[in-house]
Design a protein around this motif. Structure first.
Motif, PDB file in Angstrom:
ATOM      1  N   ALA A  36      -7.242   7.479   4.472  1.00 28.37           N
ATOM      2  CA  ALA A  36      -6.261   8.281   5.618  1.00 28.37           C
ATOM      3  C   ALA A  36      -7.454   8.175   6.239  1.00 28.37           C
ATOM      4  O   ALA A  36      -8.724   8.428   5.923  1.00 28.37           O
ATOM      5  N   ASP A  37      -7.506   9.050   7.665  1.00 27.55           N
ATOM      6  CA  ASP A  37      -8.648   9.709   8.622  1.00 27.55           C
ATOM      7  C   ASP A  37      -9.012  11.107   8.201  1.00 27.55           C
ATOM      8  O   ASP A  37      -8.657  11.744   7.202  1.00 27.55           O
ATOM      9  N   ALA A  52      -8.695  13.108   9.599  1.00 32.76           N
ATOM     10  CA  ALA A  52      -7.220  14.599  10.274  1.00 32.76           C
ATOM     11  C   ALA A  52      -6.294  14.015   9.257  1.00 32.76           C
ATOM     12  O   ALA A  52      -4.582  15.356   8.574  1.00 32.76           O
ATOM     13  N   GLY A  53      -6.078  13.532   7.652  1.00 37.11           N
ATOM     14  CA  GLY A  53      -5.263  13.220   6.975  1.00 37.11           C
ATOM     15  C   GLY A  53      -4.243  12.047   6.609  1.00 37.11           C
ATOM     16  O   GLY A  53      -3.581  12.218   6.281  1.00 37.11           O
ATOM     17  N   HIS A  54      -4.133  11.831   8.754  1.00 36.88           N
ATOM     18  CA  HIS A  54      -3.533  10.087   8.492  1.00 36.88           C
ATOM     19  C   HIS A  54      -3.793   9.641   7.711  1.00 36.88           C
ATOM     20  O   HIS A  54      -4.955   8.522   7.730  1.00 36.88           O
ATOM     21  N   LEU A  55      -2.428   8.578   7.562  1.00 44.98           N
ATOM     22  CA  LEU A  55      -2.706   7.542   6.830  1.00 44.98           C
ATOM     23  C   LEU A  55      -3.304   6.393   8.031  1.00 44.98           C
ATOM     24  O   LEU A  55      -2.833   6.031   9.028  1.00 44.98           O
ATOM     25  N   LEU A  56      -4.302   5.424   7.244  1.00 48.01           N
ATOM     26  CA  LEU A  56      -4.896   4.448   8.491  1.00 48.01           C
ATOM     27  C   LEU A  56      -3.657   3.200   7.912  1.00 48.01           C
ATOM     28  O   LEU A  56      -3.508   2.753   6.974  1.00 48.01           O
ATOM     29  N   LYS A  57      -3.328   2.563   8.930  1.00 47.76           N
ATOM     30  CA  LYS A  57      -2.265   1.494   9.692  1.00 47.76           C
ATOM     31  C   LYS A  57      -2.919  -0.131   9.488  1.00 47.76           C
ATOM     32  O   LYS A  57      -4.146   0.034   9.779  1.00 47.76           O
TER      33      LYS A  57
END
Length: 308
Positions: A244-245, A247-252
């Motif tokens: 994840a980045d 901010a906690g968003h999953l990296l695609k």
């Protein structure tokens, strides 16, 4: 004796005005999940089912098309089937491109640039069909050679869910590479619904691929599979963790699934996770949980829980 009113007779009045109003508020404001916040024309799953059937019939006319075809009629049938099917496909490609675009709302005829791009993708896909068929024949031969219960190529094409799943995958993968990822995912999910085998269209799978039995097989997006690989039911080629980045968003799109080299056999229920490598010629036993790379020629068994 008077019968009870039918539920659809209008005897019951539903508070439709309030329900419709509340649903509109949910769609437009409270829970808007629309892509880029707008109503977008989506590809049709029903049309894609018809397209896959038409493409399958063009690739294997007497198995998925008409059993009464002969040498005089088969080319006409294939040409007619492709003409109709590719026309349907071009429209679905256009819808997929429009859905992913930043264009404002537009009439159904679409933007001329999208139409041209959709036709180019469809034409390129169509010219690749002989190569796709060659791959599928290699898969078919691998199934015949790898399963002592197989009596003919026709039996495999008509009865083996693994073959059905691979056909959907090969078609979806070609569209994925050409820039139609949403259509590819839909076709892959149609195959998943039909067979219980889940293959992401982004996976890279070499020739002579055989899935025996197949129910519950999962192959993740960034998996790489070499030549002459055989999987059994309930095998998972998955991710171990999801980066994840800040901010906690999953990296695609990051490589997170296994690399399976040539001539590997993975038996039923095995789970292979993470960006690890299963070396050429290895055998992974049933119910093994594998999260570390193994060298070529390895035999990994669940009972011993170690490489031999």
């Amino acid at each position: 004796m008077q019968s009870a009113p039918h539920p659809d007779s209008g005897a019951v009045e539903w508070p439709l005005h309030d329900i419709v109003k509340a649903l509109r508020h949910s769609r437009e404001h409270a829970h808007n999940i629309r892509h880029k916040g707008r109503v977008r024309e989506l590809p049709s799953r029903e049309a894609l089912v018809e397209i896959v059937q038409g493409l399958s019939a063009a690739l294997f006319p007497t198995h998925y098309g008409r059993p009464d075809l002969n040498d005089d009629s088969i080319d006409y049938y294939v040409g007619h089937t492709l003409s109709h099917t590719l026309g349907l496909l071009a429209e679905q490609v256009r819808r997929g491109l429009f859905y992913a675009s930043d264009l404002p709302d537009q009439p159904p005829s679409g933007d001329a640039g999208l139409l041209d791009k959709a036709q180019h993708i469809t034409r390129t896909f169509a010219t690749a069909l002989p190569d796709i068929r060659a791959l599928l024949v290699s898969d078919l031969q691998a199934a015949y050679q790898g399963d002592p219960a197989a009596t003919s190529a026709s039996e495999i094409l008509l009865c083996y869910p693994g073959m059905t799943a691979i056909i959907h995958y090969r078609l979806a993968h070609a569209l994925h590479k050409l820039g139609s990822p949403l259509l590819a995912r839909l076709i892959a999910d149609i195959g998943h619904s039909r067979t219980g085998i889940d293959i992401h269209p982004g996976a890279e799978i070499g020739p002579a691929f055989f899935i025996d039995h197949g129910t519950g097989v999962v192959i993740g997006e960034t998996t790489v599979i070499g030549q002459r690989v055989r999987l059994y039911q309930a095998v998972t080629l998955g991710a171990k963790r999801f980066p994840a980045d800040e901010a906690g968003h999953l990296l695609k799109g990051h490589a997170r699934h296994p690399i399976v080299e040539d001539d590997v056999v993975i038996y039923a229920g095995a789970t292979v996770l993470g960006r690890i490598t299963v070396g050429q010629g290895s055998t992974i036993g049933g119910n093994v949980w594998l999260t570390n790379s193994v060298p070529p020629g390895s035999n990994v068994s669940q009972a011993l829980n170690r490489n031999t």
